[in-house]
Design an enzyme around this catalytic site. Structure first.
Site, PDB file in Angstrom:
ATOM      1  N   LEU A  40       0.801  -1.224   0.000  1.00 24.30           N
ATOM      2  CA  LEU A  40       0.000   0.000   0.000  1.00 24.30           C
ATOM      3  C   LEU A  40       0.833   1.273   0.000  1.00 24.30           C
ATOM      4  O   LEU A  40       0.283   2.363  -0.146  1.00 24.30           O
ATOM      5  CB  LEU A  40      -0.946  -0.003   1.204  1.00 24.30           C
ATOM      6  CG  LEU A  40      -2.070  -1.038   1.175  1.00 24.30           C
ATOM      7  CD1 LEU A  40      -2.944  -0.919   2.406  1.00 24.30           C
ATOM      8  CD2 LEU A  40      -2.913  -0.907  -0.088  1.00 24.30           C
ATOM      9  N   THR A  65      -0.345   0.224  11.707  1.00 28.02           N
ATOM     10  CA  THR A  65      -0.990   0.276  13.028  1.00 28.02           C
ATOM     11  C   THR A  65      -0.003   0.376  14.183  1.00 28.02           C
ATOM     12  O   THR A  65      -0.426   0.349  15.340  1.00 28.02           O
ATOM     13  CB  THR A  65      -1.877  -0.962  13.236  1.00 28.02           C
ATOM     14  OG1 THR A  65      -1.071  -2.143  13.080  1.00 28.02           O
ATOM     15  CG2 THR A  65      -3.024  -0.988  12.242  1.00 28.02           C
ATOM     16  N   THR A 104     -10.321   4.691  13.168  1.00 24.84           N
ATOM     17  CA  THR A 104      -9.939   4.551  14.563  1.00 24.84           C
ATOM     18  C   THR A 104     -10.458   5.676  15.454  1.00 24.84           C
ATOM     19  O   THR A 104     -10.691   6.801  14.982  1.00 24.84           O
ATOM     20  CB  THR A 104      -8.400   4.512  14.660  1.00 24.84           C
ATOM     21  OG1 THR A 104      -7.990   4.531  16.027  1.00 24.84           O
ATOM     22  CG2 THR A 104      -7.775   5.724  13.979  1.00 24.84           C
ATOM     23  N   ASP A 105     -10.583   5.371  16.732  1.00 23.81           N
ATOM     24  CA  ASP A 105     -10.904   6.377  17.745  1.00 23.81           C
ATOM     25  C   ASP A 105      -9.793   7.412  17.885  1.00 23.81           C
ATOM     26  O   ASP A 105     -10.007   8.501  18.416  1.00 23.81           O
ATOM     27  CB  ASP A 105     -11.129   5.703  19.098  1.00 23.81           C
ATOM     28  CG  ASP A 105      -9.923   4.894  19.550  1.00 23.81           C
ATOM     29  OD1 ASP A 105      -9.605   3.891  18.881  1.00 23.81           O
ATOM     30  OD2 ASP A 105      -9.293   5.251  20.568  1.00 23.81           O
ATOM     31  N   TYR A 128      -0.162   8.638  13.950  1.00 21.93           N
ATOM     32  CA  TYR A 128      -1.081   7.579  13.537  1.00 21.93           C
ATOM     33  C   TYR A 128      -2.493   8.124  13.353  1.00 21.93           C
ATOM     34  O   TYR A 128      -3.132   7.903  12.311  1.00 21.93           O
ATOM     35  CB  TYR A 128      -1.080   6.449  14.572  1.00 21.93           C
ATOM     36  CG  TYR A 128      -2.171   5.426  14.368  1.00 21.93           C
ATOM     37  CD1 TYR A 128      -2.125   4.530  13.300  1.00 21.93           C
ATOM     38  CD2 TYR A 128      -3.266   5.357  15.233  1.00 21.93           C
ATOM     39  CE1 TYR A 128      -3.131   3.597  13.104  1.00 21.93           C
ATOM     40  CE2 TYR A 128      -4.271   4.423  15.043  1.00 21.93           C
ATOM     41  CZ  TYR A 128      -4.202   3.551  13.984  1.00 21.93           C
ATOM     42  OH  TYR A 128      -5.208   2.632  13.782  1.00 21.93           O
ATOM     43  N   TRP A 153      -9.570  -0.191  20.195  1.00 22.80           N
ATOM     44  CA  TRP A 153      -9.038  -1.195  21.118  1.00 22.80           C
ATOM     45  C   TRP A 153      -9.227  -2.615  20.581  1.00 22.80           C
ATOM     46  O   TRP A 153      -9.757  -3.500  21.262  1.00 22.80           O
ATOM     47  CB  TRP A 153      -9.686  -1.052  22.490  1.00 22.80           C
ATOM     48  CG  TRP A 153      -9.421   0.244  23.202  1.00 22.80           C
ATOM     49  CD1 TRP A 153      -8.964   1.403  22.654  1.00 22.80           C
ATOM     50  CD2 TRP A 153      -9.600   0.511  24.596  1.00 22.80           C
ATOM     51  NE1 TRP A 153      -8.847   2.379  23.619  1.00 22.80           N
ATOM     52  CE2 TRP A 153      -9.225   1.861  24.818  1.00 22.80           C
ATOM     53  CE3 TRP A 153     -10.043  -0.246  25.674  1.00 22.80           C
ATOM     54  CZ2 TRP A 153      -9.279   2.459  26.081  1.00 22.80           C
ATOM     55  CZ3 TRP A 153     -10.104   0.339  26.920  1.00 22.80           C
ATOM     56  CH2 TRP A 153      -9.709   1.676  27.127  1.00 22.80           C
TER      57      TRP A 153
END
Length: 293
Positions: A40, A65, A104-105, A128, A153
């Site tokens: 990617l 990640t 993501t949070d 990130y 999470w």
């Protein structure tokens, strides 16, 4: 007779990709590409693979990640998490097929008192989080059919994650200090895959909800300390050794990338628009542990 739906899944060895492969196989032909087949960080390779395969659905389950590592390699994080999703969205739109992408949070700063809704203003604290937000925006600019699913999470019975780390450390150490002031919803990768399957089925039935961004986590909330307690209780139930846990603040465990203190995500929009809900985090943890054996 129509040919089976060809589903392209980017990411081969990640915990989410593995759960997706287990649960989507009967929906069509799965084409799963790892980094060897689809890097990617190489835009032209993305375009070539998608144009060659001509899938009927693209699922981007790959990402950079390594949250702390991203602080020291922002260019790679942005290439994979920001540039690549935009290219995938462009190629999906050209083919006239949907893209499912996971976010993501960490796009939020964690300063809100209650759970975040999709329309809350993002303010990522880390490279990130910034790269994932840039990926969301790149997808939105294309304006094709897409689902951006923000989760938090994530853990499973394989790979590298909090569950497996805690299971090991709780049995190795007499005492263990765990952060107690970060609040969120531990979300089993299986839960995400189950919900993704339900979303695909509704689309295949010709009755999709609105395309766009949604929150997708397990129900309920806890701290990392509370999550560790639940893991420890399962060890004790199996008569395995378990460390004594001590709750500490985030300030006592500094990391290169700051984490949001509030990672709670309101998932009610996904339930309203698509009729998809998630299991409570305790029950999902039990299901994950049962699969673990």
């Amino acid at each position: 007779m129509n040919p089976p739906l060809k589903i392209l899944i980017n990411g081969q060895h990640g915990q989410l990709s593995r759960e997706l492969r287990q649960r989507l196989g009967d929906l069509g032909e799965l084409v799963v590409l790892g980094r060897d087949q689809l890097d990617l960080s190489h835009p032209e390779q993305i375009r070539q693979q998608v144009r060659s395969l001509r899938p009927g659905l693209i699922i981007n389950a790959a990402a950079h990640t390594a949250v702390d590592q991203a602080e020291s390699e922002p260019e790679l994080a942005f290439a994979i998490n920001a540039v690549a999703p935009g290219i995938l969205a462009q190629e999906a739109a050209t083919l006239g097929v949907p893209l499912i992408h996971y976010s993501t949070d960490y796009v939020f700063d964690g300063r809100k008192d209650g759970p975040y809704v999709e329309d809350d203003e993002p303010n990522p604290l880390s490279v990130y989080g910034q790269s994932k937000l840039a990926g969301e925006r790149a997808i939105n600019l294309v304006q094709g059919q897409h689902l951006i699913l923000r989760t938090s999470w994530v853990y499973s019975s394989h790979g590298k994650n909090f569950l497996l780390t805690m299971q090991r450390l709780l049995q190795e150490k007499p005492e263990l200090r765990v952060v107690a002031d970060q609040i969120g919803a531990p979300t089993w990768a299986g839960t995400i895959a189950i919900s993704t399957r339900a979303l695909i089925q509704r689309w295949l039935a010709g009755n999709p909800g609105a395309w766009g961004s949604y929150h997708l986590t397990a129900q309920g909330e806890t701290s990392w300390f509370g999550f560790a307690q639940a893991i420890g209780e399962q060890l004790l139930a199996l008569d395995k050794p378990c460390a004594v846990l001590e709750a500490i603040p985030s300030s006592a465990y500094p990391t290169p990338a700051p984490r949001p203190l509030n990672s709670r995500l309101d998932c009610s929009r996904l339930a309203r628009e698509w009729g998809v809900t998630q299991a409570e985090w305790h029950s999902a943890l039990r299901e994950c542990l049962a699969e673990q054996g």
